[in-house]
Scaffold this motif. Structure first.
Motif, PDB file in Angstrom:
ATOM      1  N   ALA A 665       0.865  -1.178   0.000  1.00 52.18           N
ATOM      2  CA  ALA A 665       0.000   0.000   0.000  1.00 52.18           C
ATOM      3  C   ALA A 665       0.902   1.228   0.000  1.00 52.18           C
ATOM      4  O   ALA A 665       2.088   1.149   0.323  1.00 52.18           O
ATOM      5  CB  ALA A 665      -0.916   0.005   1.229  1.00 52.18           C
ATOM      6  N   SER A 666       0.327   2.373  -0.383  1.00 56.74           N
ATOM      7  CA  SER A 666       1.109   3.603  -0.393  1.00 56.74           C
ATOM      8  C   SER A 666       1.378   4.049   1.038  1.00 56.74           C
ATOM      9  O   SER A 666       0.738   3.595   1.991  1.00 56.74           O
ATOM     10  CB  SER A 666       0.355   4.699  -1.149  1.00 56.74           C
ATOM     11  N   MET A 667       2.332   4.973   1.184  1.00 55.72           N
ATOM     12  CA  MET A 667       2.673   5.441   2.520  1.00 55.72           C
ATOM     13  C   MET A 667       1.485   6.141   3.180  1.00 55.72           C
ATOM     14  O   MET A 667       1.261   6.010   4.383  1.00 55.72           O
ATOM     15  CB  MET A 667       3.875   6.383   2.439  1.00 55.72           C
ATOM     16  N   ASP A 668       0.696   6.889   2.400  1.00 60.05           N
ATOM     17  CA  ASP A 668      -0.493   7.543   2.969  1.00 60.05           C
ATOM     18  C   ASP A 668      -1.499   6.509   3.450  1.00 60.05           C
ATOM     19  O   ASP A 668      -2.142   6.693   4.491  1.00 60.05           O
ATOM     20  CB  ASP A 668      -1.137   8.455   1.933  1.00 60.05           C
ATOM     21  N   GLN A 669      -1.645   5.432   2.705  1.00 61.33           N
ATOM     22  CA  GLN A 669      -2.590   4.390   3.108  1.00 61.33           C
ATOM     23  C   GLN A 669      -2.119   3.687   4.375  1.00 61.33           C
ATOM     24  O   GLN A 669      -2.912   3.427   5.287  1.00 61.33           O
ATOM     25  CB  GLN A 669      -2.761   3.386   1.971  1.00 61.33           C
ATOM     26  N   VAL A 670      -0.828   3.379   4.441  1.00 61.65           N
ATOM     27  CA  VAL A 670      -0.298   2.734   5.644  1.00 61.65           C
ATOM     28  C   VAL A 670      -0.414   3.675   6.833  1.00 61.65           C
ATOM     29  O   VAL A 670      -0.739   3.253   7.952  1.00 61.65           O
ATOM     30  CB  VAL A 670       1.164   2.312   5.414  1.00 61.65           C
ATOM     31  N   THR A 671      -0.164   4.966   6.607  1.00 61.38           N
ATOM     32  CA  THR A 671      -0.283   5.942   7.696  1.00 61.38           C
ATOM     33  C   THR A 671      -1.699   5.984   8.246  1.00 61.38           C
ATOM     34  O   THR A 671      -1.905   6.157   9.446  1.00 61.38           O
ATOM     35  CB  THR A 671       0.131   7.328   7.178  1.00 61.38           C
ATOM     36  N   ALA A 672      -2.687   5.813   7.376  1.00 64.01           N
ATOM     37  CA  ALA A 672      -4.078   5.805   7.846  1.00 64.01           C
ATOM     38  C   ALA A 672      -4.311   4.649   8.811  1.00 64.01           C
ATOM     39  O   ALA A 672      -5.087   4.783   9.771  1.00 64.01           O
ATOM     40  CB  ALA A 672      -5.027   5.705   6.651  1.00 64.01           C
ATOM     41  N   ILE A 673      -3.640   3.527   8.599  1.00 64.27           N
ATOM     42  CA  ILE A 673      -3.785   2.388   9.513  1.00 64.27           C
ATOM     43  C   ILE A 673      -3.117   2.693  10.844  1.00 64.27           C
ATOM     44  O   ILE A 673      -3.712   2.514  11.911  1.00 64.27           O
ATOM     45  CB  ILE A 673      -3.178   1.120   8.885  1.00 64.27           C
ATOM     46  N   THR A 674      -1.876   3.163  10.802  1.00 66.06           N
ATOM     47  CA  THR A 674      -1.142   3.398  12.051  1.00 66.06           C
ATOM     48  C   THR A 674      -1.778   4.516  12.866  1.00 66.06           C
ATOM     49  O   THR A 674      -1.722   4.501  14.096  1.00 66.06           O
ATOM     50  CB  THR A 674       0.322   3.736  11.749  1.00 66.06           C
ATOM     51  N   THR A 675      -2.381   5.495  12.202  1.00 66.35           N
ATOM     52  CA  THR A 675      -2.985   6.616  12.927  1.00 66.35           C
ATOM     53  C   THR A 675      -4.182   6.161  13.739  1.00 66.35           C
ATOM     54  O   THR A 675      -4.402   6.637  14.861  1.00 66.35           O
ATOM     55  CB  THR A 675      -3.403   7.716  11.926  1.00 66.35           C
TER      56      THR A 675
END
Length: 1346
Positions: A665-675
């Motif tokens: 997944a893109s970094m923005d997509q992964v960031t949405a998970i971690t957030t």
């Protein structure tokens, strides 16, 4: 190719914003910037500036149509009140128009209730005023005196204005007085003839430009042409051009020296720009960030590549591409049309050209006035036609015209020949010609077809020539499109041609009846049609057409189809194709996927790979993750592409090796998970040999990793931010205590530093930079595991509203053209407002109107709209219910619990933008209304709202509730709604942010108690479960829970509930045996032939009561399930999926199962009375196979035995008496679920088996302290082994000596049963039966020590 330049960040600084503002302020040249543009423009004009289509009489002349004037008859009225009338104003020069006001005719019954506004620079080629994607119809007057003013959302620049009355007073006729508001406008104009190009030379030879502002206005009737172009020798360029009447911006800031990152960026905007009307363009660039604006519609984008400067050489050209000999400009046409107010970074290009400060030598005749074209377009709707005369009784048909449309079908031209018909129509985007001729009772037919996709909105030219035995059709003048027919044909023209529609009765009617679109350049009999004469009524006829105007609209520009949805349109509407986008709805706005693994779990899904969309309708697209739902918390796993133990060599501190870690997944997509996650972790491991990791003499580590936000981090797995250590440094167990990492010892043996990175604001790992593998013998292997995150805070983010006046407020909701709202609620109240946001007149509200009704209401300027769903059951049942609402330019939708749904189409014409300004109120209305007062309060919401998401953004209700009186964070009572998911007797347990299923008292496991717990039995394996209460002396709390139903008062049973599954290939066997302290028993056995038999002995009968359940061979290796219950004499048995069968115990049989003692699975090992038939026929060698989900009266004996074994293995140092647990087993028992869900899995190949060990590196789960074996330390292992053998021999000798010395000092114990003395008259077997555990021997403490 170019020099490598470091990439710059995305940040737009305040000075740059101010700089852009200053430059944009000069874009429109003479447009006023300080004073308001609101002067009265019509009132000062002379009478002659006003003209009209007709006049009722001299007193009603158009010159009297000035606002608030009473001259003449008090305003203008036409001779006939119909839809062909118009009032026109000449403003004497081009003006900027900002508003318009209307009145009826003074002191009369004449007024106009609705009208349309057209504008033009020349009094020709009119353009209708557009608003909200439609040709706008202004609301007029309702009486003769009051003035109604409308501000123009899209300010226009024009000299001529024309008002078209659409509707008028029912009591009178059309009556009109007007005023136009605006201000003066002036701009330098340059006419481009398609040959000339203006060259703007830079002050220096080469320009490195970091920021640009380019602005201009253009108009043209050509669909192709280069508007501006600049390029550099290093490959940079910028080009703005028309292509198929759309505006294309191409920009390249450069590619890197390796060519792996290409900088070419291409963006298209606009449509139908060849309409010969003015269009404004603004391009703002700062570094890689670009705003591209056309007619106030802005696209924001970021250029590709990694560079920030636009490197141009020599010049920037306007109107075309200067000849450079490069192939890039070949085939591109120069711009032909007019431009004005050209500004480049503050320089007025048009003014410089006028003052001859620029090179204009390529122009044959440079003109600063706009040369107007002489086209005369005609606009058709579904009820229109245009009738033109032609030559009659002629043997040749020769017609031609241009057309543009969005519809795939339509009648373009029809003519009744003297002896037949001629039809030119559009069929599926192709032009079709049908000629029917009947002569001498003989029919001739010619059909021609050419072109494709001609309903693309572009102008297309048609030319048809038909004569004796010949017909030819040509599209767009291209020879390849020409189709010919040499069929027998004889034509005699009829003399009349209908364009755009034919509604009369005829012997051979056309296949199409009407056309929606525009036509121009009409040729009849090779002569241009005189449409001016048609307009005056001297030639031909027409019905419902608009002359000298093409009112085509591109409804797909701007594209309202979101998330990559494909827009398709007809003349009246557009539709979105969402296939393959992951979204649905009229505008592809709503995601079809759940936001997280947590949401899938609560839909009852099991572990698998799922598509998730964390921001729903937001800009992030859906992506695939692995969801592990075997634990209470759900794990979300995102894989990366870095192979385990990637070898790194040749890196140094001066030239480090950068390992890129890319995810699925893109970094923005992964960031949405971690957030949104509660916890995240990522394993990282560095295996090293003479390769240092962190610690260096100057403090900068050799190796570091880069996380989210491109930040460097100098800590390693097992450590934390700010601590430059590895896990062993934190635990103080590094191989060399002088260092904080195993690898920093710099030894020749393999070492490893590994651990978990858990600071989720830094995750995931995007790069690892390695800096010490270039020395002789140094080597490193890097492993970065997948990102694993647990939980979803957004899913459980909730607030409880405890009073009717309590509420939460948030920033104004931004959802102008599309808005979606979703949330869960639960309440016991009968009504309440969930949320509301207000504008001047616009609003949006979601409300529980009654116990069974949810309402979604809004107003975007067309009047209030309300959608209502009715539930079949009450919604105030204190259970969770889900509400989803969406509004877009196409429709509004309201959905409740994914069961009840209603929708409402948006009006075909009207306002589309939702304009709000107040704060968003959650839990109560934004204002007190009369309805609310009548209801006795503000209709505030009482209850819980959870997971409130608006346009993809989850509002943090909990955080806001912490500081808001009357609102509590979180919400209890999840089990009311989700308890149903706890299956098979599992109990729902409340948690603050959710719930869990307690499966302790069931034969199942897993998050929903649905995973079968079973075991594989080998020959001789048995499971034993003791029921007697004295067996529980010292039992644990869990054990008491397991057997809570069997207290000392319930050992005599009158009913049993038995259920289990099994699979085996051997018979006979004992599946289950329940013994007692008497001779009562229950047995379920497989006979020698594999058939199932149930044996009951409750007393009163000479022989046990036997039931042969099935004569089939069940020992066939397939899974079988049995459910059996007994209540008094009635026994019910169900085998597999067959219907249940009932049996009755004989009357002589007892019905009470006395003194239940022990349950056995697999084999019987009992010291009391046992049915000899069981021992002789079924007990040897024992059950071989799988048993699962075994339950007896609410007890799970097999699961209890397996869990007891796991606990004892987990805590081997805690010695407890065997009686601490009622469940135990003998032999080998391996946990398995094969008895319930057998899987046929082929043997795994060595290449794909993750546990297969070969001669290469065997990768096991990481251990921070592990020393990797290698040839270097093999001798050390041999020496250690010898020392261990010597120590073991010495210890064995000491144990033997100590035991010999203390052999007489132990406490004497007998192995006789405690009750044997008291019951001497009974047999030895009876005494043994009374023993808790005959195998237990109580040894002395010294024996235990030894």
């Amino acid at each position: 190719m170019r020099r490598h330049r470091p990439a710059q960040g995305l940040t737009l600084l305040l000075p740059v914003v101010l700089w852009i503002f200053c430059h944009v302020s000069g874009v429109h040249g003479a447009l006023p910037t300080t004073q308001k543009c609101d002067e009265a423009l019509a009132s000062p004009l002379p009478h002659t500036a006003f003209t009209s289509s007709s006049v009722f009489s001299s007193g009603y002349a158009p010159g009297y149509a000035k606002l608030n004037r009473r001259g003449g008859a008090g305003g203008w009225s036409p001779l006939d009140s119909d839809h062909y009338q118009w009032l026109q104003v000449d403003l004497d020069s081009r003006k900027q128009v900002s508003a318009i006001a209307t009145q009826g005719r003074y002191s009369s019954s004449d007024w106009t209730t609705q009208y349309r506004l057209l504008y033009s620079d020349t009094g020709r080629n009119w353009k209708p005023y557009h608003q909200d994607g439609n040709i706008w119809a202004f609301s007029g007057n309702s009486n003769s005196e009051s003035a109604v003013r409308h501000e123009l959302q899209q300010g226009i620049v024009a000299r001529f204005l024309r008002l078209i009355p659409l509707d008028w007073s029912e009591e009178g006729r059309i009556g009109l007085r007007i005023e136009v508001y605006g201000c003066s406008y002036w701009a330098d104009i340059i006419n481009f003839d398609g040959q000339g190009v203006i060259s703007y030379r830079f002050k220096v030879k080469k320009m490195k430009i970091i920021k640009d502002v380019i602005a201009l206005r253009f108009k043209t009737s050509e669909s192709e042409g280069v508007i501006l172009h600049g390029e550099g020798q290093q490959g940079d360029y910028i080009t703005l051009e028309l292509r198929k009447a759309k505006l294309l911006l191409q920009i390249n800031l450069g590619s890197n020296q390796y060519g792996s990152i290409l900088g070419h960026t291409s963006v298209t905007t606009g449509s139908l720009l060849d309409d010969n009307h003015w269009h404004s363009v603004v391009i703002e660039r700062y570094r890689r960030n670009v705003n591209f604006t056309l007619d106030r519609h802005t696209q924001h984008f970021r250029t590709n590549g990694e560079f920030d400067h636009l490197d141009l050489d020599y010049e920037l050209s306007f109107g075309g591409m200067p000849y450079s000999g490069k192939p890039v400009g070949i085939g591109r046409k120069n711009f032909k049309g007019c431009m004005e107010s050209i500004n480049y970074n503050g320089d007025n290009i048009t003014d410089l050209a006028r003052r001859k400060k620029l090179d204009t030598s390529s122009f044959r005749n440079l003109s600063f006035t706009c040369a107007e074209t002489h086209t005369f377009p005609v606009f058709f709707n579904a009820t229109s036609f245009l009738q033109l005369p032609g030559r009659a009784n002629h043997n040749t048909v020769s017609v031609g015209f241009q057309f543009r449309t969005w519809n795939p079908h339509g009648l373009l031209l029809f003519s009744n020949l003297d002896d037949g018909t001629l039809e030119i129509s559009l069929e599926d985007g192709k032009v079709a010609v049908h000629i029917n001729v009947t002569k001498a009772a003989k029919s001739y037919r010619v059909d021609l077809s050419s072109g494709s996709g001609l309903n693309d909105g572009q102008w297309h030219a048609i030319r048809l020539v038909a004569k004796e035995n010949f017909a030819m059709l040509t599209i767009d003048g291209e020879e390849v499109s020409a189709v010919r027919s040499v069929s027998p044909l004889s034509i005699t023209t009829g003399g009349t041609y209908h364009l755009g529609g034919y509604f009369l009765q005829t012997l051979f009617p056309p296949t199409q009846r009407s056309f929606q679109g525009c036509m121009q350049a009409v040729l009849v009999d090779d002569q241009p049609a005189d449409l001016h004469a048609v307009e005056k009524g001297t030639v031909g006829a027409f019905e419902n057409v608009s002359l000298d105007m093409c009112a085509i609209i591109d409804r797909c520009m701007p594209n309202h189809c979101e998330h990559g949805g494909r827009c398709k349109q007809t003349w009246d509407s557009f539709s979105c194709t969402c296939d393959g986008t992951g979204y649905t709805g009229a505008t592809c706005h709503t995601s079809i996927y759940e936001p997280s693994c947590e949401a899938y779990k609560h839909l009852g899904k099991s572990s698998d790979a799922y598509w998730i969309d964390p921001d729903g309708s937001g800009p992030l697209g859906p992506f695939k993750v692995n969801c592990n739902m075997t634990e209470d918390k759900v794990w979300t796993t995102v894989m990366n592409n870095l192979p385990p133990k990637t070898i790194v060599t040749g890196s140094s501190r001066n030239r480090r090796t950068v390992l890129q870690v890319n995810y699925s997944a893109s970094m923005d997509q992964v960031t949405a998970i971690t957030t949104s996650a509660e916890y995240c972790e990522q394993q990282i491991a560095y295996s090293c040999r003479m390769s240092r990791l962190l610690n260096t003499p100057d403090g900068t580590p050799y190796t570091w990793w880069v996380g989210r936000g491109n930040e460097k981090h100098f800590y390693w797995g097992g450590s934390g931010p700010g601590i430059q250590k590895c896990a062993c440094g934190i635990d103080r167990n590094c191989t060399d205590p002088k260092y904080d990492c195993n690898c920093d010892a710099d030894v020749k043996q393999w070492r490893e530093d590994s651990g978990l990175l858990v600071y989720q604001e830094h995750l995931p790992v995007s790069q690892v930079v390695v800096g010490d593998t270039n020395r002789s013998g140094s080597e490193a292997k890097l492993t970065v595991g997948p990102l694993r995150c647990q939980g979803d805070n957004n899913y459980w983010n909730a607030a409880s509203f405890t009073t009717p006046s309590s509420y939460l407020h948030f920033a104004t909701f931004q959802g102008e053209t599309s808005a979606d709202i979703s949330f869960y609620f639960k309440t016991s109240a009968a009504y309440g407002v969930f949320l509301e946001n207000l504008g001047n007149t616009d609003f949006i509200r979601l409300e529980l109107k009654s116990p069974k009704v949810v309402s979604f209401s809004f107003d975007v300027g067309n009047g209030p709209v309300e959608l209502i769903v009715h539930s079949a059951t009450s919604l105030n049942d204190d259970q969770w219910h889900r509400v989803m609402a969406e509004r877009n330019v196409k429709e509004a939708v309201l959905q409740l619990d994914q069961t009840y749904r209603t929708s409402r189409l948006a009006p075909a014409q009207g306002h589309t933008r939702l304009e709000l300004f107040s704060q968003l109120y959650v839990g109560k209305p934004a204002s007190l209304t009369c309805q609310d007062s009548a209801a006795g309060g503000q209709r505030g919401f009482l209850g819980c709202i959870r997971a409130l998401r608006m346009n993809g953004i989850t509002l943090d209700l909990e955080e806001r509730a912490k500081v808001t009186p009357g609102v509590k964070p979180g919400c209890q009572g999840h089990c009311n709604s989700f308890g149903m998911y706890c299956r098979n007797g599992g109990k729902c347990v409340e948690r603050y942010n959710g719930y869990l299923c307690d499966c302790t008292a069931t034969a199942y496991d897993g998050p929903f108690c649905t995973r079968d717990v079973g075991g594989f039995f080998e020959a001789g394996t048995l499971v034993k479960y003791n029921f007697l209460p004295e067996a529980f002396a010292g039992a644990s709390k869990d054990t008491k829970v397991l057997t809570h139903q069997l207290t000392p008062h319930e050992v005599n049973l009158t009913k049993e509930e038995v259920a289990f599954s099994f699979s085996t290939s051997s018979a006979p066997a004992v599946l289950m045996y329940v013994s007692s302290k008497t001779q009562d028993y229950l047995a379920v056995v497989l006979r020698q032939n594999g058939s199932l038999q149930v044996r009951y002995n409750l007393g009163g009968l000479r022989e046990p009561f036997t039931i042969d359940v099935d004569q089939r061979n069940l020992a066939n290796g397939q899974p079988h399930s049995i459910n059996m219950s007994r209540h008094d004499r009635r026994i019910t048995i169900q085998l597999d999926h067959y219907p249940a069968v009932s049996y009755n115990l004989p009357e002589a049989s007892d019905t009470q199962f006395n003194l239940v003692k022990t349950l056995f699975l697999g084999k019987v090992y009992e010291t009391g009375h046992i049915d000899p038939v069981i021992i002789e026929r079924y007990n040897t060698p024992g059950f071989i196979g799988c048993l699962s989900r075994v339950e007896f009266n609410g007890i799970a004996p097999l699961k209890s035995a397996l869990r007891t074994a796991v606990k004892s293995q987990a805590t081997p140092t805690e010695k407890q008496p065997a009686a601490a647990s009622p469940a135990s087993y003998q032999g080998k028992l391996v946990e398995s679920n094969c008895g319930a869900s057998p899987l046929t899995i082929p043997p795994m190949s060595a290449a794909t088996d993750p546990w297969h060990l070969d001669k290469t590196d065997a990768v096991f789960p990481f251990n921070e302290e592990r020393v990797i074996p290698d040839g270097v330390n093999r001798d050390s292992a041999i020496i250690g082994g010898i020392i261990a053998v010597v120590i073991f021999t010495i210890l064995c000798t000491l144990v033997f000596l100590i035991r010999y010395m203390f052999r007489h000092k132990g406490t004497y114990h007998t192995n006789e049963a405690k009750g044997s003395g008291e019951s001497a008259a009974e047999s030895a077997d009876t005494a043994i039966i009374g023993t808790d555990n005959p195998e237990t021997i109580d040894e002395s403490k010294k024996e235990w020590f030894i």
